[in-house]
Design an enzyme around this catalytic site. Sequence first.
Site, PDB file in Angstrom:
ATOM      1  N   GLY A 121      -1.876 -63.879 -60.474  1.00 55.32           N
ATOM      2  CA  GLY A 121      -2.664 -64.458 -59.396  1.00 55.32           C
ATOM      3  C   GLY A 121      -4.078 -64.846 -59.841  1.00 55.32           C
ATOM      4  N   ILE A 122      -5.016 -64.657 -58.931  1.00 55.35           N
ATOM      5  CA  ILE A 122      -6.398 -65.093 -59.164  1.00 55.35           C
ATOM      6  C   ILE A 122      -7.028 -64.288 -60.313  1.00 55.35           C
ATOM      7  CG2 ILE A 122      -8.671 -65.358 -58.084  1.00 55.35           C
ATOM      8  CD1 ILE A 122      -7.119 -65.402 -55.328  1.00 55.35           C
ATOM      9  N   VAL A 153      -6.291 -48.968 -59.267  1.00 53.25           N
ATOM     10  CA  VAL A 153      -7.678 -48.795 -58.805  1.00 53.25           C
ATOM     11  C   VAL A 153      -7.842 -47.599 -57.857  1.00 53.25           C
ATOM     12  CG1 VAL A 153      -8.368 -51.195 -59.174  1.00 53.25           C
ATOM     13  CG2 VAL A 153      -7.446 -50.510 -56.935  1.00 53.25           C
ATOM     14  N   TYR A 191      -4.731 -55.469 -43.246  1.00 55.59           N
ATOM     15  CA  TYR A 191      -5.427 -56.285 -44.252  1.00 55.59           C
ATOM     16  C   TYR A 191      -6.824 -56.647 -43.764  1.00 55.59           C
ATOM     17  CZ  TYR A 191      -6.230 -59.917 -47.767  1.00 55.59           C
ATOM     18  OH  TYR A 191      -6.754 -60.671 -48.795  1.00 55.59           O
ATOM     19  N   VAL A 247      -5.147 -69.294 -51.482  1.00 60.23           N
ATOM     20  CA  VAL A 247      -4.732 -69.601 -52.853  1.00 60.23           C
ATOM     21  C   VAL A 247      -3.242 -69.332 -53.048  1.00 60.23           C
ATOM     22  CG1 VAL A 247      -5.279 -69.198 -55.289  1.00 60.23           C
ATOM     23  CG2 VAL A 247      -7.044 -68.811 -53.550  1.00 60.23           C
ATOM     24  N   THR A 302      -0.738 -67.844 -54.585  1.00 56.93           N
ATOM     25  CA  THR A 302      -0.348 -66.707 -55.435  1.00 56.93           C
ATOM     26  C   THR A 302       0.803 -66.010 -54.702  1.00 56.93           C
ATOM     27  OG1 THR A 302      -1.845 -65.249 -54.272  1.00 56.93           O
ATOM     28  CG2 THR A 302      -2.735 -66.378 -56.209  1.00 56.93           C
TER      29      THR A 302
HETATM   30  N1  NAP Z   1      -4.318 -65.509 -52.295  1.00 53.82           N
HETATM   31  C1  NAP Z   1      -5.126 -65.687 -51.282  1.00 53.82           C
HETATM   32  O1  NAP Z   1      -4.994 -66.675 -50.504  1.00 53.82           O
HETATM   33  C2  NAP Z   1      -6.262 -64.750 -51.038  1.00 53.82           C
HETATM   34  C3  NAP Z   1      -7.141 -65.023 -49.965  1.00 53.82           C
HETATM   35  C4  NAP Z   1      -8.199 -64.142 -49.725  1.00 53.82           C
HETATM   36  C5  NAP Z   1      -8.403 -63.054 -50.542  1.00 53.82           C
HETATM   37  N2  NAP Z   1      -7.534 -62.811 -51.579  1.00 53.82           N
HETATM   38  C6  NAP Z   1      -7.801 -61.637 -52.415  1.00 53.82           C
HETATM   39  O2  NAP Z   1      -7.864 -62.031 -53.775  1.00 53.82           O
HETATM   40  C7  NAP Z   1      -7.476 -60.932 -54.623  1.00 53.82           C
HETATM   41  C8  NAP Z   1      -6.379 -61.391 -55.582  1.00 53.82           C
HETATM   42  O3  NAP Z   1      -5.266 -61.790 -54.781  1.00 53.82           O
HETATM   43  P1  NAP Z   1      -4.063 -62.680 -55.343  1.00 53.82           P
HETATM   44  O4  NAP Z   1      -3.841 -63.742 -54.348  1.00 53.82           O
HETATM   45  O5  NAP Z   1      -4.254 -63.016 -56.780  1.00 53.82           O
HETATM   46  O6  NAP Z   1      -2.871 -61.615 -55.148  1.00 53.82           O
HETATM   47  P2  NAP Z   1      -1.588 -61.244 -56.019  1.00 53.82           P
HETATM   48  O7  NAP Z   1      -1.074 -62.417 -56.747  1.00 53.82           O
HETATM   49  O8  NAP Z   1      -0.735 -60.518 -55.063  1.00 53.82           O
HETATM   50  O9  NAP Z   1      -2.206 -60.231 -57.128  1.00 53.82           O
HETATM   51  C9  NAP Z   1      -2.703 -59.004 -56.731  1.00 53.82           C
HETATM   52  C10 NAP Z   1      -3.125 -58.252 -57.980  1.00 53.82           C
HETATM   53  O10 NAP Z   1      -3.667 -56.983 -57.558  1.00 53.82           O
HETATM   54  C11 NAP Z   1      -2.990 -55.973 -58.293  1.00 53.82           C
HETATM   55  N3  NAP Z   1      -2.969 -54.702 -57.550  1.00 53.82           N
HETATM   56  C12 NAP Z   1      -2.480 -54.437 -56.325  1.00 53.82           C
HETATM   57  N4  NAP Z   1      -2.667 -53.150 -56.006  1.00 53.82           N
HETATM   58  C13 NAP Z   1      -3.303 -52.579 -57.056  1.00 53.82           C
HETATM   59  C14 NAP Z   1      -3.787 -51.298 -57.343  1.00 53.82           C
HETATM   60  N5  NAP Z   1      -3.667 -50.295 -56.462  1.00 53.82           N
HETATM   61  N6  NAP Z   1      -4.392 -51.070 -58.535  1.00 53.82           N
HETATM   62  C15 NAP Z   1      -4.539 -52.071 -59.432  1.00 53.82           C
HETATM   63  N7  NAP Z   1      -4.102 -53.318 -59.229  1.00 53.82           N
HETATM   64  C16 NAP Z   1      -3.488 -53.565 -58.052  1.00 53.82           C
HETATM   65  C17 NAP Z   1      -1.598 -56.511 -58.532  1.00 53.82           C
HETATM   66  O11 NAP Z   1      -0.974 -55.785 -59.564  1.00 53.82           O
HETATM   67  P3  NAP Z   1       0.641 -55.518 -59.626  1.00 53.82           P
HETATM   68  O12 NAP Z   1       1.218 -56.712 -60.322  1.00 53.82           O
HETATM   69  O13 NAP Z   1       0.740 -54.256 -60.391  1.00 53.82           O
HETATM   70  O14 NAP Z   1       1.116 -55.400 -58.205  1.00 53.82           O
HETATM   71  C18 NAP Z   1      -1.964 -57.943 -58.904  1.00 53.82           C
HETATM   72  O15 NAP Z   1      -2.398 -57.993 -60.248  1.00 53.82           O
HETATM   73  C19 NAP Z   1      -7.004 -59.809 -53.667  1.00 53.82           C
HETATM   74  O16 NAP Z   1      -8.055 -58.881 -53.480  1.00 53.82           O
HETATM   75  C20 NAP Z   1      -6.740 -60.565 -52.373  1.00 53.82           C
HETATM   76  O17 NAP Z   1      -6.832 -59.734 -51.231  1.00 53.82           O
HETATM   77  C21 NAP Z   1      -6.477 -63.621 -51.839  1.00 53.82           C
END
Ligand code: NAP
Length: 222
Positions: free
Chosen positions: A13-14, A53, A144, A177, A179
Amino acid sequence: MPRNIVITGANRGIGLEMTRQAAAAGDRVVAICRDPSAFPEGTGAAEVLAADVTDEDALAAAAQAAGPVDLLVCNAGQLRGRGGVDADGYSAENWQASLMTNVAGPFLTVRAFHANLREAGGKIAVIASIMGSSARAPGGAYSYRASKAGAVNLAQNLAKDLAAEGIAVGAYHPGWVSTEMGGGGADLTPEESAAALLTRFDVLGMETTGVFEDYRGEAIPF
Ligand SMILES: NC(=O)c1ccc[n+]([C@@H]2O[C@H](COP(=O)([O-])OP(=O)(O)OC[C@H]3O[C@@H](n4cnc5c(N)ncnc54)[C@H](OP(=O)(O)O)[C@@H]3O)[C@@H](O)[C@H]2O)c1
């Protein structure tokens, strides 16, 4: 000059895209993920370290290995449960995972890396979400939204507490995004979001500490 950057949740992801882009720009990136074997080859990361984390011991070991940190990006996050009050997905277990990863996670990460940040005069980016804005609360996705509101609150208080040490803290919305979390219909690619976020982190400083803004630099109401 190359910076030392630590990114949590860096394996997809991001977080993965920020890792790739920062490394390509010449920074030394320490990629933290729960399962290093899930971390893809060829990202340019200097080191891949294992830490959930919510695991204080693993975070302490990662901090020990990381050296001085110029930028700590608390990116790891989980989204569990999306609907209204009666929707599935709001079990106590899911609440616990959401609050532990999205609120306690950034706090425990900052605490583990506090000395590393102090050593480098570093700064902190907490990846929150516009869904953590209490001023814009349309309902739904309760665990969330509440957890991201907590992350924004945490960033605010850290900004105040760490100001005396010259450590700036910002909370960021990366956009919607595409992801695993954001899904296929999202507005932005991870590449677009990561590039914009890294630009925002560049301009984070003591004059702007405590910001809550999106990837374009637009302020988000708390
Ligand atoms: N995508 C969006 O539209 C969006 C919008 C607003 C905010 N965000 C925020 O942006 C950030 C990245 O999101 P993303 O879209 O890239 O999500 P994603 O593709 O679901 O990736 C989430 C990442 O967080 C890791 N993770 C989850 N729980 C964890 C833990 N307890 N300890 C360590 N790592 C952990 C996952 O690891 P594993 O592979 O091990 O599960 C993965 O690497 C998040 O904080 C999310 O809330 C995203």
